[in-house]
Enzyme design. Structure first.
Site, PDB file in Angstrom:
ATOM      1  N   PRO A   1       0.791  -1.207   0.000  1.00  7.30           N
ATOM      2  CA  PRO A   1       0.000   0.000   0.000  1.00  7.30           C
ATOM      3  C   PRO A   1       0.828   1.265   0.000  1.00  7.30           C
ATOM      4  O   PRO A   1       1.774   1.426   0.762  1.00  7.30           O
ATOM      5  CB  PRO A   1      -0.768  -0.101   1.316  1.00  7.30           C
ATOM      6  N   GLU A   2       0.436   2.150  -0.865  1.00  2.00           N
ATOM      7  CA  GLU A   2       0.906   3.521  -0.763  1.00  2.00           C
ATOM      8  C   GLU A   2      -0.285   4.325  -0.272  1.00  2.00           C
ATOM      9  O   GLU A   2      -1.303   3.748   0.088  1.00  2.00           O
ATOM     10  CB  GLU A   2       1.431   4.007  -2.117  1.00  2.00           C
TER      11      GLU A   2
END
Length: 274
Positions: free
Chosen positions: A2-3
């Site tokens: 995840p960003e």
DNA sequence: CCCAAGACCTGGCGGC
DNA sequence: TGCCGCCAGGTCTTGG
């Protein structure tokens, strides 16, 4: 995994569904993530109400009655809201069971994430306090970025991915924003002009916003809290496209390694600078 | 202080 | 098939 967009997608999905819910119990199945989990988490969290979920960088912060739970998804983590009776899968490390017969289930194959309890203000926690500006807030300006670049010899891409400068910009979105800004990712930060900073601010904000609108980027295993994948991967220009033609000029995209991370770019559209 | 490299983990893929 | 090396969305720590 995840960003910022993926974490924000997770936050939005959970917010609507579990705010004001009460925690009934906590089950730890694996006791070490990036840090060792606090063993008495169940005793601390039981009967506490989840008030809100906020995001700071890639951290999710659940504010409870007597403190906060700080959660990071690492590279491969997901946080899903499921009926409590849902069968377990490999790497389901932590369950937070709610009074609604639903469970917040933390799964993380690589265990690079973390779950930390703090009885104090979460924003003053050591991990959170040192973070740089939020890229989608007004404080992320060309002036700010330009100031950060001066005298630094680190590649501009590495600087953009430094969470002490700006949070939430990981390998995918740094790579994409540099392409959209027509800047070679290897360029030493000190050679980036103020005008280029302006471009970077614009492209970083737009690429993050667009990804949030698409529900994030699913490469292999990202799913939102409701189990749905993100669709932004369908419009990546350079990330993961080494050896394929540039979407703008058809030249072959090349890969280089910066700060140990793959960095794909177009040698024609992103000309070498100094 | 700055920066590169190593560390932490598991799983999936391509090559032989 | 099977084994092996390499790679992966992050970020903290170490050492020059």
């Amino acid at each position: 995994m995840p960003e910022l967009p993926e974490v924000e997608t997770t936050r939005r999905g959970l917010c609507a569904r579990i705010e004001k819910n009460v925690i009934e119990s906590v089950v730890l199945r694996h006791h070490t993530l990036r840090y060792k989990l606090q063993e008495n988490l169940h005793d601390i969290l039981k009967q506490q109400t989840i008030h809100t979920i906020i995001r700071r960088g890639k951290y999710l912060i659940f504010t409870l009655d007597t403190g906060a739970l700080i959660i990071h998804l690492g590279m491969s983590g997901t946080l899903r809201l499921l009926p409590t009776s849902t069968p377990l899968k490999t790497h389901d490390h932590v369950d937070i069971n709610l009074s609604t017969q639903h469970t917040l289930r933390y799964n993380d194959p690589r265990r690079f994430g973390c779950i930390i309890w703090t009885p104090n203000s979460p924003l003053s926690h050591q991990l959170i306090q040192v973070l740089g500006v939020e890229p989608l807030e007004d404080s992320f300006t060309a002036d700010y970025l330009f100031k950060q670049t001066t005298k630094r010899r680190m590649p501009i891409k590495s600087l953009l991915m430094d969470s002490h400068v700006v949070v939430g910009v990981g390998n995918i979105y740094a790579t994409e924003a540099l392409f959209l800004s027509r800047i070679d990712p290897r360029t030493e930060a000190r050679y980036i002009t103020h005008q280029q900073c302006q471009l970077l601010i614009k492209t970083i904000k737009s690429v993050l916003l667009e990804a949030i609108n698409q529900g994030g980027t699913t490469l292999k295993d990202f799913v939102a809290s409701d189990g749905k994948p993100g669709y932004f991967s369908q419009q990546l220009h350079v990330y993961g496209r080494k050896g394929l033609p540039c979407t703008n000029c058809q030249s072959t995209l090349v890969n280089t390694v910066l700060g140990g991370r793959a960095s794909v770019f177009c040698p024609v559209c992103q000309p070498e600078m100094p």
